[in-house]
Design a protein around this motif. Structure first.
Motif, PDB file in Angstrom:
ATOM      1  N   LYS A   1       0.850  -1.188   0.000  1.00 31.76           N
ATOM      2  CA  LYS A   1       0.000   0.000   0.000  1.00 31.76           C
ATOM      3  C   LYS A   1       0.892   1.247   0.000  1.00 31.76           C
ATOM      4  O   LYS A   1       2.074   1.160   0.342  1.00 31.76           O
ATOM      5  CB  LYS A   1      -0.975  -0.009   1.173  1.00 31.76           C
ATOM      6  CG  LYS A   1      -0.318  -0.150   2.566  1.00 31.76           C
ATOM      7  CD  LYS A   1       0.219   1.147   3.103  1.00 31.76           C
ATOM      8  CE  LYS A   1       1.583   0.924   3.678  1.00 31.76           C
ATOM      9  NZ  LYS A   1       2.316   2.163   3.912  1.00 31.76           N
ATOM     10  N   PRO A   2       0.382   2.412  -0.388  1.00 32.16           N
ATOM     11  CA  PRO A   2      -0.915   2.592  -1.028  1.00 32.16           C
ATOM     12  C   PRO A   2      -0.903   1.994  -2.433  1.00 32.16           C
ATOM     13  O   PRO A   2       0.151   1.950  -3.075  1.00 32.16           O
ATOM     14  CB  PRO A   2      -1.087   4.116  -1.069  1.00 32.16           C
ATOM     15  CG  PRO A   2       0.317   4.643  -1.115  1.00 32.16           C
ATOM     16  CD  PRO A   2       1.128   3.696  -0.287  1.00 32.16           C
ATOM     17  N   LEU A   3      -2.053   1.534  -2.889  1.00 36.39           N
ATOM     18  CA  LEU A   3      -2.115   0.918  -4.209  1.00 36.39           C
ATOM     19  C   LEU A   3      -1.628   1.861  -5.287  1.00 36.39           C
ATOM     20  O   LEU A   3      -0.880   1.467  -6.186  1.00 36.39           O
ATOM     21  CB  LEU A   3      -3.558   0.486  -4.513  1.00 36.39           C
ATOM     22  CG  LEU A   3      -3.806  -0.103  -5.901  1.00 36.39           C
ATOM     23  CD1 LEU A   3      -3.048  -1.407  -6.089  1.00 36.39           C
ATOM     24  CD2 LEU A   3      -5.299  -0.311  -6.139  1.00 36.39           C
TER      25      LEU A   3
ATOM     26  N   VAL B   1      -3.966  -5.993  -1.695  1.00 29.98           N
ATOM     27  CA  VAL B   1      -3.193  -4.876  -1.156  1.00 29.98           C
ATOM     28  C   VAL B   1      -2.846  -5.215   0.288  1.00 29.98           C
ATOM     29  O   VAL B   1      -3.694  -5.695   1.041  1.00 29.98           O
ATOM     30  CB  VAL B   1      -3.989  -3.556  -1.219  1.00 29.98           C
ATOM     31  CG1 VAL B   1      -3.181  -2.409  -0.625  1.00 29.98           C
ATOM     32  CG2 VAL B   1      -4.365  -3.238  -2.656  1.00 29.98           C
TER      33      VAL B   1
ATOM     34  N   SER C   1      -3.656   5.584   5.582  1.00 34.77           N
ATOM     35  CA  SER C   1      -4.374   4.597   4.766  1.00 34.77           C
ATOM     36  C   SER C   1      -4.601   3.317   5.558  1.00 34.77           C
ATOM     37  O   SER C   1      -5.665   2.696   5.469  1.00 34.77           O
ATOM     38  CB  SER C   1      -3.587   4.305   3.484  1.00 34.77           C
ATOM     39  OG  SER C   1      -2.274   3.840   3.781  1.00 34.77           O
TER      40      SER C   1
ATOM     41  N   ASP D   1      -8.399   1.960   6.572  1.00 34.16           N
ATOM     42  CA  ASP D   1      -8.809   0.627   6.129  1.00 34.16           C
ATOM     43  C   ASP D   1      -9.216  -0.218   7.321  1.00 34.16           C
ATOM     44  O   ASP D   1     -10.229  -0.937   7.277  1.00 34.16           O
ATOM     45  CB  ASP D   1      -7.675  -0.056   5.366  1.00 34.16           C
ATOM     46  CG  ASP D   1      -8.050  -1.474   4.953  1.00 34.16           C
ATOM     47  OD1 ASP D   1      -8.801  -1.629   3.968  1.00 34.16           O
ATOM     48  OD2 ASP D   1      -7.636  -2.426   5.648  1.00 34.16           O
TER      49      ASP D   1
ATOM     50  N   GLY E   1      -7.822  -0.764  -2.044  1.00 30.54           N
ATOM     51  CA  GLY E   1      -6.739   0.181  -2.289  1.00 30.54           C
ATOM     52  C   GLY E   1      -7.222   1.431  -3.007  1.00 30.54           C
ATOM     53  O   GLY E   1      -6.772   2.555  -2.714  1.00 30.54           O
TER      54      GLY E   1
ATOM     55  N   SER F   1      -9.021   3.603  -0.542  1.00 28.09           N
ATOM     56  CA  SER F   1      -8.051   4.327   0.288  1.00 28.09           C
ATOM     57  C   SER F   1      -7.565   5.581  -0.415  1.00 28.09           C
ATOM     58  O   SER F   1      -7.453   6.651   0.196  1.00 28.09           O
ATOM     59  CB  SER F   1      -6.863   3.419   0.614  1.00 28.09           C
ATOM     60  OG  SER F   1      -5.881   4.121   1.328  1.00 28.09           O
TER      61      SER F   1
END
Length: 384
Positions: free
Chosen positions: A91-93, A116, A179, A183, A355, A358
């Motif tokens: 992450k982040p994607l 992710v 993030s 999540d 992801g 986010s």
């Protein structure tokens, strides 16, 4: 599996995969052939590639683990999906929501596993809390709050690619650790964040770079340094409104002395409260109004059946960060072996859709702050 980007977290991907016992670590790709050779020797991997495309083209690699800096997530993932490979991405994607949306659509079209590494979902007591809330133990949630605080960037001589918007994106602390918190809050609560109000700060606007990017939690060197202006946030607080009416708030910061990896999530319901701390992750605090509070210890004989599969040791035997990470990787490979269809995905697993969400949350927070601290609706409606 093949690993692209063998930095701080790459070693933990390899460790988790090797713990599975039935997946071979085939190759590593680095930013150059020299660096790839060094890491392959360090991790005891036979093949080393100086480019990510060369690794993706290796027919013996079925699953790509992408642990590159943020700006490379999009091209690496898209190339892997074009080759029909399963992808487990750090992450982040993506560094923006639009790239994240395109990655979700590409993964759907490729019909491969897409994961992710929101790895805190893998903690047994996180799953215990999620199942307790889903089962009605807390009553309707009214307040979801907490923080994620670190200190590894307190020293102005620490300069990471995360501070460079061309590599880390325009967000720093929110994208890196905020993030994770968001999540976890949505996953455990079962609620979606509807709108946000953010107040962000750059505590250290000038950092001093040696020309090399410091890995997270590493000690800097004493080489000659140049001043670099930094605009991304290293501290911030955000108010939250959840769908259904619950309220929330959280703070993030990476310049707070004494806070190493201090992630806290508390969820208050009408009948009871739950609180989980990452640095004391083998305990779940349960709060009551009309009887004594209690602390539930991680124990396979005490947790619900849905969480028991993520506990590997008897009660009193501590499990940690690497074990939670392993739980996520184990579920990912279980999904792959079961055909990687949406119907067979374990509930724990975060996908590219998570992801993308986010990225939408972070963009909403940045917009809220840029507008002077006003409520901002969260866009993006994809589901996992």
């Amino acid at each position: 599996m093949g690993l692209i980007g063998p930095g701080f977290v790459g070693a933990h991907h390899i460790d988790a995969v090797r713990r599975l016992g039935d997946v071979e670590v085939v190759a590593i790709a680095g930013s150059s052939q020299k660096s790839a050779d060094q890491k392959a020797h360090e991790y005891k991997v036979d093949r080393a590639y100086g480019s990510y495309q060369a690794l993706i083209d290796d027919p013996d690699v079925h699953v790509i683990h992408n642990t590159t800096p943020n700006h490379l997530h999009f091209p690496v993932v898209m190339a892997a999906l074009a080759a029909g490979k399963h992808v487990i991405s750090d992450k982040p994607l993506a560094i923006n929501a639009e790239d994240g949306r395109r990655m979700v659509e590409a993964a759907k079209a490729a019909k491969v596993a897409n994961v992710v590494t929101f790895n805190y979902r893998g903690n047994p007591l996180v799953q215990q809390a999620r199942l307790m809330i889903a089962g009605g133990d807390t009553g309707d949630l009214t307040f979801v709050h907490g923080h994620y605080l670190q200190d590894w960037m307190t020293d102005p001589n620490v300069y990471s690619w995360r501070s460079d918007p061309s590599k880390g994106g325009v967000s720093s602390a929110l994208g890196d650790i905020g993030s994770h918190w968001c999540d976890l809050a949505e996953h455990v609560s079962g609620l979606k964040i509807d709108s946000v109000l953010a107040d962000l700060t750059t505590v250290i606007p000038v950092r001093y770079s040696s020309g090399a990017s410091a890995e997270a939690f590493s000690r800097g060197n004493s080489a000659e340094r140049i001043a670099v202006n930094v605009t991304a946030e290293d501290l911030g607080s955000v108010l939250l409104r959840f769908q259904g009416g619950a309220k929330g708030s959280f703070s993030v910061g990476q310049v707070l002395p004494g806070h190493k990896n201090d992630l806290v999530l508390e969820l208050n319901g009408r009948s009871s409260s739950l609180k989980w701390r990452q640095e004391e992750q083998n305990e779940l605090w349960i709060g009551h109004q009309d009887k004594p509070n209690c602390v539930m210890a991680k124990d396979p004989s005490l947790v619900t059946s849905g969480a028991a599969g993520y506990v590997h040791l008897p009660g009193g035997h501590q499990e940690g960060w690497a074990d939670a990470f392993f739980n996520l990787i184990r579920d990912a490979y279980g999904w792959i072996r079961n055909g990687a269809s949406p119907e067979t995905k374990p509930a724990l697993l975060p996908t590219f859709a998570d992801g993308y969400r986010s990225a939408c949350l972070v963009e909403a927070m940045l917009k809220s702050h840029a507008a002077g601290g006003v409520w901002q609706k969260v866009s993006g409606g994809l589901s996992a």
